[in-house]
Design an enzyme around this catalytic site. Structure first.
Site, mmCIF file in Angstrom:
data_model
loop_
_atom_site.group_PDB
_atom_site.id
_atom_site.type_symbol
_atom_site.label_atom_id
_atom_site.label_comp_id
_atom_site.label_asym_id
_atom_site.label_seq_id
_atom_site.Cartn_x
_atom_site.Cartn_y
_atom_site.Cartn_z
ATOM 1 N NE ARG A 113 9.853 -3.577 -12.905
ATOM 2 C CZ ARG A 113 10.002 -3.963 -14.161
ATOM 3 N NH1 ARG A 113 10.722 -5.031 -14.444
ATOM 4 N NH2 ARG A 113 9.429 -3.293 -15.133
ATOM 5 C CG HIS A 148 5.816 9.728 -10.258
ATOM 6 N ND1 HIS A 148 6.587 9.741 -11.395
ATOM 7 C CD2 HIS A 148 5.367 8.467 -10.115
ATOM 8 C CE1 HIS A 148 6.599 8.532 -11.934
ATOM 9 N NE2 HIS A 148 5.871 7.743 -11.179
ATOM 10 N NE ARG A 194 0.981 -1.672 -12.974
ATOM 11 C CZ ARG A 194 0.770 -2.922 -12.601
ATOM 12 N NH1 ARG A 194 0.166 -3.196 -11.464
ATOM 13 N NH2 ARG A 194 1.178 -3.917 -13.358
ATOM 14 C CB CYS A 198 8.549 5.833 -10.111
ATOM 15 S SG CYS A 198 7.192 4.677 -10.122
ATOM 16 C CD GLU A 204 8.046 13.203 -11.140
ATOM 17 O OE1 GLU A 204 8.392 13.018 -9.952
ATOM 18 O OE2 GLU A 204 7.706 12.261 -11.892
HETATM 19 N N1 GLN Z 1 6.001 0.084 -13.299
HETATM 20 C C1 GLN Z 1 7.188 0.735 -13.792
HETATM 21 C C2 GLN Z 1 8.376 -0.222 -13.783
HETATM 22 O O1 GLN Z 1 8.340 -1.238 -13.183
HETATM 23 C C3 GLN Z 1 7.502 1.977 -12.969
HETATM 24 C C4 GLN Z 1 6.354 2.964 -13.044
HETATM 25 C C5 GLN Z 1 6.719 4.409 -12.899
HETATM 26 O O2 GLN Z 1 7.883 4.822 -13.047
HETATM 27 N N2 GLN Z 1 5.727 5.229 -12.707
HETATM 28 O O3 GLN Z 1 9.354 0.040 -14.404
#
Ligand code: GLN
Length: 201
Positions: free
Chosen positions: A105, A169, A134, A78, A171
């Site tokens: 992003r 994610h 996100r 992420c 994990e």
């Molecule tokens: N939205 C975050 C970013 O742009 C990433 C989100 C996440 O790691 N769950 O940095």
């Protein structure tokens, strides 16, 4: 096998729990010295702008790039995938430039609750469960970047040589498939003479 986990902010503890369950030793990484002796490194989720600022201020950004150049295995999830991407948009941001891909992003999932979906993967027969919070979308994966899993027709887990990136994610599920793949990559890389198994310089 010792895996360092960047422990600035974000969900680094869940990675440690999963890796330890798979028999690896883990170390929290906050300074360049913490990376010494690690066979692999995880860049966890969180907020990539905050993480990048920390890496640059602490001299960790250069150290991580050198670790990668020597063949050390790195897995960004992420926000960690955003740090690895060569091209970051929405908004534009600097990065470590270790994976030839364009990421946009804040594309999938909500900020607070997580969206749990699944998608095809080459790592096992069954679809892979993916938790998006996100997360970024990989809009372009360069030549030589292997797609290991997809969601909604876009790469969600990619690998190029010693570097892996996931927009989700792994994990945060009970499925250890992705971490097992990373550990086998770290093991294979640690055996290569260029790395010598350690990040001692
Ligand atoms: N939205 C975050 C970013 O742009 C990433 C989100 C996440 O790691 N769950 O940095």
């Amino acid at each position: 096998m010792k895996i360092g986990i960047l422990a600035v902010q974000g969900d680094f503890e869940a990675h440690a729990t999963m890796l330890e369950q798979l028999g690896a030793q883990t170390a929290e990484v906050r300074t360049p010295a913490d990376l010494e002796g690690c066979d692999g490194l995880i860049l966890p989720g969180g907020e990539s702008t905050t993480q990048l600022k920390f890496l640059q201020e602490e001299g960790l950004a250069d150290k991580i790039v050198k670790f990668a150049e020597r063949g050390g295995a790195i897995f960004g999830t992420c926000a960690g995938a955003i740090l690895l991407a060569s091209d970051v948009r929405h908004p534009e941001q600097d990065s470590l430039h270790l994976m030839d891909m364009t990421v946009v992003r804040n594309a999938y999932g909500r900020q607070i609750a997580s969206d749990v979906v699944s998608g095809p993967t080459v790592l096992k027969k069954e679809p892979l469960e993916m938790v998006f919070i996100r997360g970024p979308v990989i809009e372009r994966a360069g030549p030589g970047v292997k797609v290991l899993a997809e969601y909604a027709g876009k790469p969600a887990l990619v690998q190029r040589e010693n570097i892996m990136a996931a927009t989700f994610h792994p994990e945060l599920t009970d499925d250890t498939t992705v971490h097992e793949h990373f550990l086998s990559l770290a093991k294979a890389r640690a055996k290569q003479p260029t790395n010598g198994g350690k990040s001692s310089s």
